[in-house]
Each structure stands twice: as structure tokens, then as C-alpha cells.
Design an enzyme around this catalytic site. Structure first.
Site, PDB file in Angstrom:
ATOM      1  N   GLY A  47       0.783  -1.232   0.000  1.00 41.65           N
ATOM      2  CA  GLY A  47       0.000   0.000   0.000  1.00 41.65           C
ATOM      3  C   GLY A  47       0.810   1.274   0.000  1.00 41.65           C
ATOM      4  O   GLY A  47       0.349   2.304  -0.479  1.00 41.65           O
ATOM      5  N   GLU A  99      12.028   5.456   9.540  1.00 40.53           N
ATOM      6  CA  GLU A  99      10.757   6.077   9.174  1.00 40.53           C
ATOM      7  C   GLU A  99       9.832   4.956   8.731  1.00 40.53           C
ATOM      8  O   GLU A  99      10.171   4.187   7.847  1.00 40.53           O
ATOM      9  CB  GLU A  99      10.941   7.037   7.996  1.00 40.53           C
ATOM     10  N   ASP A 103      -0.779   3.119   7.892  1.00 37.69           N
ATOM     11  CA  ASP A 103      -2.003   3.873   8.154  1.00 37.69           C
ATOM     12  C   ASP A 103      -2.953   3.229   9.160  1.00 37.69           C
ATOM     13  O   ASP A 103      -4.065   3.684   9.308  1.00 37.69           O
ATOM     14  CB  ASP A 103      -2.735   4.198   6.852  1.00 37.69           C
ATOM     15  N   PHE A 157     -13.976   3.808   3.780  1.00 39.16           N
ATOM     16  CA  PHE A 157     -13.083   2.840   3.154  1.00 39.16           C
ATOM     17  C   PHE A 157     -12.538   3.503   1.892  1.00 39.16           C
ATOM     18  O   PHE A 157     -13.276   3.756   0.952  1.00 39.16           O
ATOM     19  CB  PHE A 157     -13.796   1.527   2.833  1.00 39.16           C
ATOM     20  N   VAL A 158     -11.241   3.811   1.920  1.00 38.90           N
ATOM     21  CA  VAL A 158     -10.642   4.572   0.824  1.00 38.90           C
ATOM     22  C   VAL A 158      -9.713   3.706  -0.018  1.00 38.90           C
ATOM     23  O   VAL A 158      -9.144   2.723   0.452  1.00 38.90           O
ATOM     24  CB  VAL A 158      -9.870   5.808   1.353  1.00 38.90           C
ATOM     25  N   ASP A 164      -5.780  -0.243  -1.666  1.00 41.45           N
ATOM     26  CA  ASP A 164      -6.557  -1.125  -2.514  1.00 41.45           C
ATOM     27  C   ASP A 164      -7.795  -1.690  -1.827  1.00 41.45           C
ATOM     28  O   ASP A 164      -7.965  -1.563  -0.617  1.00 41.45           O
ATOM     29  CB  ASP A 164      -5.692  -2.312  -2.942  1.00 41.45           C
ATOM     30  N   ARG A 170      -5.230   0.472  -6.686  1.00 44.32           N
ATOM     31  CA  ARG A 170      -3.966   1.083  -6.262  1.00 44.32           C
ATOM     32  C   ARG A 170      -3.500   2.144  -7.248  1.00 44.32           C
ATOM     33  O   ARG A 170      -2.831   3.093  -6.871  1.00 44.32           O
ATOM     34  CB  ARG A 170      -2.867   0.026  -6.129  1.00 44.32           C
TER      35      ARG A 170
END
Length: 184
Positions: A47, A99, A103, A157-158, A164, A170
């Protein structure tokens, strides 16, 4: 594009994303300029690959880049709360600042623990989207880690920009809300 018909509304356009990613890269560059060791930038596959690529091209520092795979969704729309790490890091993070680009809360907590166990001196989080309304697991940064957030996302839901549903969407250049009839 055919997939556009499955999107109820666009939350962030390609241009808005480009602008915010540039701002995040500038913040990271400023915050880590005095580092003696190059930070390791770790993207959570699959993602984060578009976000990671755009972000690292704008960071004006020596960095190493790697991916880790964490899976807690399968082909569904809700995390099962039990993240697995089927694909580990290749880069040695011992003593480095890491880093982490993610999400979700439970996956993030698991990844922080995993990377910490490999000897990272500090762990920051850089996420394109933060959904505080869905947070179930609170995470703790490591060392002098910092939190970088692109956008606070409503509880939708994005899809798009690397995110995806069942491995589709994607490649949309924006972040949009998937129509419920597509995943219900």
C-alpha cells in the site's frame, strides 16, 4: 478510467497529495539533517509504494530504503487485529533512525515492536492518512521518533494512491471513497 466509476467521491486530488508529500519531505529533511547515520525509510508493502516513491524522491538527505510486508486485512475491508510479517527487512536498522509508513494502529504497533527488536535507535512514523476515529491500538514512538501525518481521514473505506480493495484501485492517482456496493 473504468475504476473511477466505483469511487463515490474524491477526498484528495493528485495535486493535493503531491503538495502534502512535498511538505512532509521538507519536514523530514529539516528534522534529520544533523543525523550522522542515514535514516532508513521503511515502506509497508504494498500500500505504501507510491507514497514511499514520491516521498523519498523529495527527501534531501542520504537515506536507505526498504520494504516490509505486514498483512492484517487479507481481501477484506476490516483488519483482523492480528498482523503478520511475511516479508522482513533486508536493510540493517541497528542503531539507525527508521521512518515507518503505515495507516493503521494495530499493524503499526506490531511493526514498531518488530523494528525496535532489530536495534533501531529511534522510530518515526510517516503516514499519508491517519484515521483516529478507528484507532484501537495506541502506539509509542521509539527514541526521538516523530509523527508525520499527511491528512486526517474520515472513517471511510478509501482506495487509490497505492491503497486497494482486493488488490484493485492502487493505480488511481487520487484518494477516494469506494462505493459500499463494491465491497459489501
Amino acid at each position: 478510467m473504468e475504476l473511477d466509476k466505483h469511487v463515490e467521491k474524491i477526498l484528495w486530488t493528485e495535486q493535493q497529495i503531491f503538495q502534502r508529500v512535498s511538505e512532509l519531505a521538507s519536514e523530514i529533511t529539516q528534522d534529520f539533517t544533523p543525523q550522522t547515520k542515514a535514516p532508513a525509510i521503511v515502506g509497508v508493502a504494498t500500500g505504501a509504494f507510491l507514497f514511499l516513491a514520491d516521498l523519498v524522491r523529495k527527501i534531501q538527505l542520504p537515506i536507505s530504503v526498504d520494504f516490509i510486508r505486514a498483512d492484517s486485512y487479507g481481501s477484506g475491508t476490516v483488519s483482523d487485529g492480528n498482523p503478520r510479517i511475511p516479508f522482513d527487512l533486508k536493510v540493517d536498522v541497528e542503531g539507525k533512525h527508521v521512518e515507518d509508513i503505515v495507516d493503521t494502529g494495530s499493524t503499526l504497533s506490531c511493526l514498531i515492536d518488530h523494528i525496535k527488536s532489530k536495534g533501531a535507535s529511534s522510530i518515526s512514523v510517516c503516514t499519508l492518512l491517519d484515521k483516529p476515529a478507528r484507532r484501537k491500538v495506541h502506539f509509542e514512538l521509539v527514541g526521538k521518533g516523530k509523527y508525520y501525518c499527511g491528512f486526517e481521514c474520515p472513517d471511510y473505506f478509501v482506495v487509490g494512491y497505492g491503497m486497494d480493495f482486493a488488490e484493485l484501485y492502487r493505480n488511481l492517482p487520487y484518494v477516494g471513497v469506494l462505493k459500499p456496493e463494491i465491497y459489501s
